[in-house]
Motif scaffolding. Structure first.
Motif, short mmCIF file in Angstrom:
data_model
loop_
_atom_site.label_atom_id
_atom_site.label_comp_id
_atom_site.label_asym_id
_atom_site.label_seq_id
_atom_site.Cartn_x
_atom_site.Cartn_y
_atom_site.Cartn_z
N LEU A 292 0.83 -1.21 0.00
CA LEU A 292 0.00 0.00 0.00
C LEU A 292 0.86 1.27 0.00
CD1 LEU A 292 -2.80 -1.13 2.50
CD2 LEU A 292 -2.95 -1.02 0.01
N GLU A 293 2.01 1.21 0.67
CA GLU A 293 2.93 2.37 0.66
C GLU A 293 3.46 2.65 -0.75
OE1 GLU A 293 4.74 2.46 5.20
OE2 GLU A 293 5.75 1.24 3.69
N LYS A 294 3.60 1.57 -1.52
CA LYS A 294 4.08 1.73 -2.91
C LYS A 294 2.94 2.05 -3.87
CE LYS A 294 7.80 -1.65 -2.28
NZ LYS A 294 7.91 -3.11 -2.20
N GLY A 295 1.72 2.11 -3.35
CA GLY A 295 0.57 2.40 -4.19
C GLY A 295 0.13 1.22 -5.06
N GLN A 296 0.51 0.02 -4.62
CA GLN A 296 0.15 -1.19 -5.39
C GLN A 296 -1.25 -1.67 -4.99
OE1 GLN A 296 3.23 -3.96 -4.38
NE2 GLN A 296 4.76 -3.01 -5.70
N PRO A 297 -2.13 -1.94 -5.98
CA PRO A 297 -3.41 -2.55 -5.64
C PRO A 297 -3.19 -3.99 -5.15
CG PRO A 297 -3.33 -1.83 -7.96
CD PRO A 297 -1.94 -1.75 -7.42
N ILE A 298 -3.96 -4.41 -4.15
CA ILE A 298 -3.81 -5.78 -3.63
C ILE A 298 -5.17 -6.47 -3.53
CG2 ILE A 298 -1.60 -5.52 -2.40
CD1 ILE A 298 -3.12 -4.95 0.15
N ASN A 299 -5.17 -7.75 -3.84
CA ASN A 299 -6.36 -8.59 -3.68
C ASN A 299 -6.33 -9.24 -2.31
OD1 ASN A 299 -7.16 -8.05 -6.30
ND2 ASN A 299 -6.14 -9.83 -7.15
N VAL A 300 -7.40 -9.10 -1.56
CA VAL A 300 -7.45 -9.65 -0.20
C VAL A 300 -8.78 -10.38 0.01
CG1 VAL A 300 -7.21 -9.13 2.25
CG2 VAL A 300 -6.07 -7.67 0.59
N VAL A 301 -8.71 -11.59 0.57
CA VAL A 301 -9.94 -12.37 0.75
C VAL A 301 -10.80 -11.80 1.87
CG1 VAL A 301 -8.95 -14.51 -0.19
CG2 VAL A 301 -8.84 -14.11 2.26
N ASN A 302 -12.11 -11.82 1.63
CA ASN A 302 -13.04 -11.27 2.63
C ASN A 302 -13.93 -12.36 3.24
OD1 ASN A 302 -14.76 -11.91 0.56
ND2 ASN A 302 -15.45 -9.81 0.16
N ASP A 303 -13.62 -13.63 2.93
CA ASP A 303 -14.46 -14.72 3.44
C ASP A 303 -13.67 -15.75 4.24
OD1 ASP A 303 -13.09 -15.65 1.24
OD2 ASP A 303 -14.84 -16.45 0.18
N GLN A 304 -12.59 -15.29 4.89
CA GLN A 304 -11.86 -16.12 5.85
C GLN A 304 -11.60 -15.26 7.10
OE1 GLN A 304 -8.30 -17.54 3.89
NE2 GLN A 304 -9.43 -18.97 2.60
N TRP A 305 -11.79 -15.88 8.29
CA TRP A 305 -11.67 -15.14 9.55
C TRP A 305 -10.59 -15.77 10.43
CZ3 TRP A 305 -15.95 -15.60 6.69
CH2 TRP A 305 -16.73 -14.44 6.47
N ARG A 306 -9.78 -14.90 11.05
CA ARG A 306 -8.65 -15.35 11.87
C ARG A 306 -8.47 -14.43 13.09
NH1 ARG A 306 -9.39 -18.90 8.64
NH2 ARG A 306 -7.98 -19.60 6.99
N MET A 307 -7.56 -14.85 13.99
CA MET A 307 -7.18 -14.04 15.15
C MET A 307 -5.66 -13.85 15.11
SD MET A 307 -9.79 -15.76 17.91
CE MET A 307 -9.38 -14.88 19.40
N PRO A 308 -5.16 -12.79 14.43
CA PRO A 308 -3.71 -12.62 14.24
C PRO A 308 -2.96 -12.47 15.55
CG PRO A 308 -4.91 -10.65 13.54
CD PRO A 308 -5.93 -11.69 13.81
N THR A 309 -1.73 -13.00 15.57
CA THR A 309 -0.96 -13.14 16.80
C THR A 309 0.34 -12.35 16.72
OG1 THR A 309 -1.80 -15.42 16.89
CG2 THR A 309 0.01 -14.85 18.40
N LEU A 310 0.56 -11.46 17.67
CA LEU A 310 1.82 -10.73 17.76
C LEU A 310 2.93 -11.69 18.17
CD1 LEU A 310 3.21 -7.87 17.74
CD2 LEU A 310 2.71 -7.80 20.21
N ALA A 311 4.04 -11.68 17.45
CA ALA A 311 5.13 -12.64 17.72
C ALA A 311 5.62 -12.56 19.17
CB ALA A 311 6.28 -12.40 16.74
#
Length: 304
Positions: A185-204
């Motif tokens: 996004l910082e480079k202004g690149q369009p990205i495809n991202v799934v909207n039908d999968q759910w998760r709980m992201p974990t800080l390392a």
């Protein structure tokens, strides 16, 4: 003071465990990985080269140091690569665990093993530790097999299951969904991202803390160790965009089916964390707090 040996110490989680041990001085640490040590600080712990696929090498190193506990972070985690390279995935994710169980039994060592939400099919998330496993991918299958090896063993063991681990390592050599989305996004690149999968992201850092709590409390059995906020993958990426004030217009929401990925992914995983919070004192950050921690680390890198 207990001595811990960490496998895969060059990885994101491995480096965070090293960082935590050096900060708290709570344990003696033997860091091990294949090849040279990539952690920037070389003092305050021992480093030994160890190839997890070489049983003789593993036995030799573990016999030499005879730690109180092994935290096993080394694994093949790329889900599609596991599907394409089943033999290597099996060697890394199952056979290596078999080797460690053997040597832990010999020297009465506790084994802390990292597992995943992909042991589930995602039809009924979030899951507690008692939920029956049902993997959709070969990666998930190898992780279930490793868990079963531990459950049927006579050693002291704990399994920590986690979900989408994010964070930064010193040389920025390891990417993850947060860093990927931010960079694109910082480079202004369009990205495809799934909207039908759910998760709980974990800080390392949270996961590293949970690993060390499992050693300190001599945990036994299966524990959930993820972040505490459930979100879709597209929500996760939108939160990254909001946090760094990036253009959300570049995010194109798509369904998982359109990606044609080699391996099937579960739809909704997520974990119930009550047991880890109660028994281990696990205290994960919110996703917003995790991004703030990450931002501070990135800013301090820029000023070095």
């Amino acid at each position: 003071m207990k001595t811990i040996l960490v496998t895969g110490s060059n990885g994101l989680l491995g480096q965070k465990i090293t960082e935590r041990v050096l900060a708290t001085k709570q344990f003696n640490l033997i860091a091990t990985a294949k090849g040279a040590n990539r952690y920037p600080v070389k003092e305050g712990y021992l480093y030994a080269e160890m190839d997890i696929l070489d049983a003789a090498n593993v036995n030799e190193i573990v016999a030499k140091y005879q730690p109180d506990a092994i935290i096993h972070t080394a694994a093949m985690t790329n889900v599609d690569t596991c599907e394409d390279q089943k033999e290597l995935a099996y060697a890394l994710n199952v056979k290596a665990v078999e080797t460690l169980i053997g040597v832990c039994g010999q020297f009465d060592i506790q084994l802390i093993h990292l597992s995943t939400d992909f042991v589930f099919d995602g039809a009924d998330g979030p899951y507690d530790e008692e939920a029956p496993t049902c993997p959709l991918s070969y990666y998930g299958q190898t992780k279930v097999e490793a868990e079963e090896l531990l459950q049927h063993s006579k050693i002291k063991w704990a399994v920590l299951r986690t979900i989408i681990v994010y964070g930064i390592v010193s040389d920025m050599s390891r990417s993850n969904i947060v860093l990927w989305a931010k960079a694109a996004l910082e480079k202004g690149q369009p990205i495809n991202v799934v909207n039908d999968q759910w998760r709980m992201p974990t800080l390392a850092e949270d996961l590293a803390d949970c690993c060390l709590l499992a050693v300190a409390k001599e945990a036994n059995g299966i524990y959930n160790a993820s972040g505490k906020d459930m979100m879709s993958i597209s929500e996760l990426v939108a939160k990254v965009a909001d946090f760094w004030k990036l253009d959300k217009g570049l995010i194109k929401e798509i369904s998982a089916e359109t990606l044609n990925q080699t391996a099937k992914r579960p739809v909704r995983t997520g974990f119930i964390l009550d047991k880890s919070i109660r028994d281990l004192g696990y205290a994960p950050h919110s996703f917003q707090e995790g991004l703030e921690i990450l931002n501070e680390q990135l800013r301090s890198k820029e000023t070095v």
